[in-house]
Design a protein around this motif. Sequence first.
Motif, PDB file in Angstrom:
ATOM      1  N   LEU A 118       0.756  -1.431  -0.030  1.00 22.44           N
ATOM      2  CA  LEU A 118      -0.313  -0.072  -0.026  1.00 22.44           C
ATOM      3  C   LEU A 118       1.086   1.226  -0.096  1.00 22.44           C
ATOM      4  O   LEU A 118       0.695   2.260  -0.921  1.00 22.44           O
ATOM      5  N   ALA A 119       1.966   1.174   0.696  1.00 23.92           N
ATOM      6  CA  ALA A 119       2.733   2.457   1.112  1.00 23.92           C
ATOM      7  C   ALA A 119       3.534   2.611  -0.568  1.00 23.92           C
ATOM      8  O   ALA A 119       3.917   3.654  -0.751  1.00 23.92           O
ATOM      9  N   ALA A 120       3.637   1.615  -1.127  1.00 22.54           N
ATOM     10  CA  ALA A 120       4.509   1.460  -2.447  1.00 22.54           C
ATOM     11  C   ALA A 120       3.837   2.441  -3.460  1.00 22.54           C
ATOM     12  O   ALA A 120       4.198   2.789  -4.581  1.00 22.54           O
ATOM     13  N   ARG A 121       2.403   2.342  -3.347  1.00 21.13           N
ATOM     14  CA  ARG A 121       1.557   3.198  -4.011  1.00 21.13           C
ATOM     15  C   ARG A 121       1.587   4.584  -4.060  1.00 21.13           C
ATOM     16  O   ARG A 121       1.156   5.467  -5.063  1.00 21.13           O
ATOM     17  N   VAL A 122       2.251   5.130  -2.811  1.00 22.83           N
ATOM     18  CA  VAL A 122       2.374   6.309  -2.574  1.00 22.83           C
ATOM     19  C   VAL A 122       4.067   6.908  -3.049  1.00 22.83           C
ATOM     20  O   VAL A 122       4.355   8.018  -3.637  1.00 22.83           O
ATOM     21  N   GLY A 123       5.117   6.148  -2.861  1.00 19.85           N
ATOM     22  CA  GLY A 123       6.241   6.421  -2.907  1.00 19.85           C
ATOM     23  C   GLY A 123       7.121   5.390  -2.587  1.00 19.85           C
ATOM     24  O   GLY A 123       6.752   4.250  -2.379  1.00 19.85           O
ATOM     25  N   GLU A 124       8.555   5.378  -2.884  1.00 17.39           N
ATOM     26  CA  GLU A 124       9.392   4.449  -2.688  1.00 17.39           C
ATOM     27  C   GLU A 124       9.719   4.092  -1.207  1.00 17.39           C
ATOM     28  O   GLU A 124       9.937   5.139  -0.189  1.00 17.39           O
ATOM     29  N   VAL A 125       9.370   2.924  -0.582  1.00 15.81           N
ATOM     30  CA  VAL A 125       9.194   2.782   0.738  1.00 15.81           C
ATOM     31  C   VAL A 125      10.603   2.625   1.433  1.00 15.81           C
ATOM     32  O   VAL A 125      11.233   1.919   0.922  1.00 15.81           O
ATOM     33  N   ASP A 126      10.799   3.097   2.498  1.00 16.53           N
ATOM     34  CA  ASP A 126      12.030   2.972   3.207  1.00 16.53           C
ATOM     35  C   ASP A 126      11.780   2.211   4.507  1.00 16.53           C
ATOM     36  O   ASP A 126      12.481   1.112   4.759  1.00 16.53           O
ATOM     37  N   ARG A 127      10.603   2.441   5.099  1.00 15.69           N
ATOM     38  CA  ARG A 127      10.194   1.268   5.954  1.00 15.69           C
ATOM     39  C   ARG A 127       8.671   1.621   6.379  1.00 15.69           C
ATOM     40  O   ARG A 127       8.064   2.610   6.385  1.00 15.69           O
ATOM     41  N   VAL A 128       7.964   0.607   6.991  1.00 16.45           N
ATOM     42  CA  VAL A 128       6.642   0.914   7.665  1.00 16.45           C
ATOM     43  C   VAL A 128       6.682   0.391   9.130  1.00 16.45           C
ATOM     44  O   VAL A 128       7.480  -0.340   9.446  1.00 16.45           O
ATOM     45  N   GLU A 129       5.592   0.955   9.897  1.00 14.87           N
ATOM     46  CA  GLU A 129       5.363   0.715  11.170  1.00 14.87           C
ATOM     47  C   GLU A 129       3.891  -0.095  11.203  1.00 14.87           C
ATOM     48  O   GLU A 129       2.989   0.134  10.973  1.00 14.87           O
TER      49      GLU A 129
END
Length: 354
Positions: free
Chosen positions: A154-165
Motif C-alpha cells: 500500500l505504501a509503495a503506491r504512494v512512494g518508494e518505501v523506506d520502512r513501515v510501522e
Amino acid sequence: MEAEGSKKARVYEVDELLKNLKLSEAEREGVFLAKEDRESLPEVKWMAVGRLLTVRGFSEQSLEKTLRAAWNPAREVSFRSIEQNLFQVQAHCVGDWNRIMEDGPWLFRECAFMVEKFYGATPTPSVLPNRVQAWIQIHRIPPMYRTEAILKQLAARVGEVDRVEAKVVSFGNGYFHRARVKLTADKPLPRVVTFTPEGCESMMFVVMYEKLPKFCNFCGKMGHEHMECGTGEYAGTDLQFGNWMLASEASWHPSTPRVHWEKRRQESPSYELWTGWEGLGGKSSFEKMPPWKRNSGEAGLDNGKGNALEDSATSPLKPLLEGVEKSADKTGAQRHLNLNDVDLALVAIPLPPP
C-alpha cells in the motif's frame, strides 16, 4: 554579496562556453586513468547533492543559514554551490550524515530541500535530486489486512518505501498505520490507495501526509501553489487537492520536528469537505485534543473576550486602584494619587532583597 553572485554567474557562463568549444587533438588526449588505479582511490564519504524544490528565486546564503540551523551539526558540514540551484553537501561524521539524509523533509520557506547521495566521480551528478522524504499515514485498514507485506504494498503506491510501522496508531475516533517513503517531486500526491482482495469489493484508504512542503491544490505536485500553476485561475471545484491532506501535528511521528501546521491545514479551500470525518484527524478529532496541546483560542480559554493583546501588561494593584483620582496642584506641574478609598492592608507589596 554582489561580487560573489557575479563570480558564480561567470562560472556558469564558462561551463556553457566549454560545451561549444572545438578542441584540438592535444586537448582531447588528456590523462588516462587505469581501472585498477581508479579502484584504489579513497572513497568519498558522506557527500550528497541537494536542490530546492521551487519555481521562484531565492537567496543561497539564506538557504545555507537555514539548513545549518535545522541540521545543528556536531561537526563542520561543507555547503557549496555547484551550479544554479544545485549544491554539494558533505558531513564529517556519521551522526551528521544520518540526520541530513534521514530526518527530512528539510523545508526552506515551505519548499523542500531534496538530497541524494553523491559519489563525486563526476563534476555534477548524472541524476538530479527529485525525491522528498516524508512520513505518511494510511487510514482505516481493516484488522485482517494489517500485515507488513500488505502495508509495504500500500505504501509503495504512494512512494518508494523506506520502512513501515506495523503498529496501529489510534487518534481521535480513527486509526492509521504509518510509513516512511520518498515522494517523487514531479508527480501528483496520491490522496487514496485502492485495495482489492480477490473476490471482494475494492476499498479505498485515505493517505495523510506529515510535514510536507507546499503543493498545488490543482495539479497536486509539490514546489508551487495553484495560483502559480498555469494561469492560476481556477474555480473552487477545480481544486481537487488541498491542505486537508496534511495530518494534524498531534498525530505526527515523535521524531518529526513540530511547526505551526494547523493554520495552514485549515486554510485549505477543501478543508470543510473533510472536517466531519474524525478518523482523518480533521477538525472534529483536533477539537478532542487536550487543552495543553492546543493554543488558547482552540482550547476555549479566550471565550471571545477582547483583543489577545489587550491589557497584556498590567499591575496587580490595578483592581484596587480603580477609584484613584488624579489631580494637579496650583502650578499644574505635579500630580498625586488619592488613596483614601484603598485599603492598603490588602495590598501585599514584597520587600526588596537585602
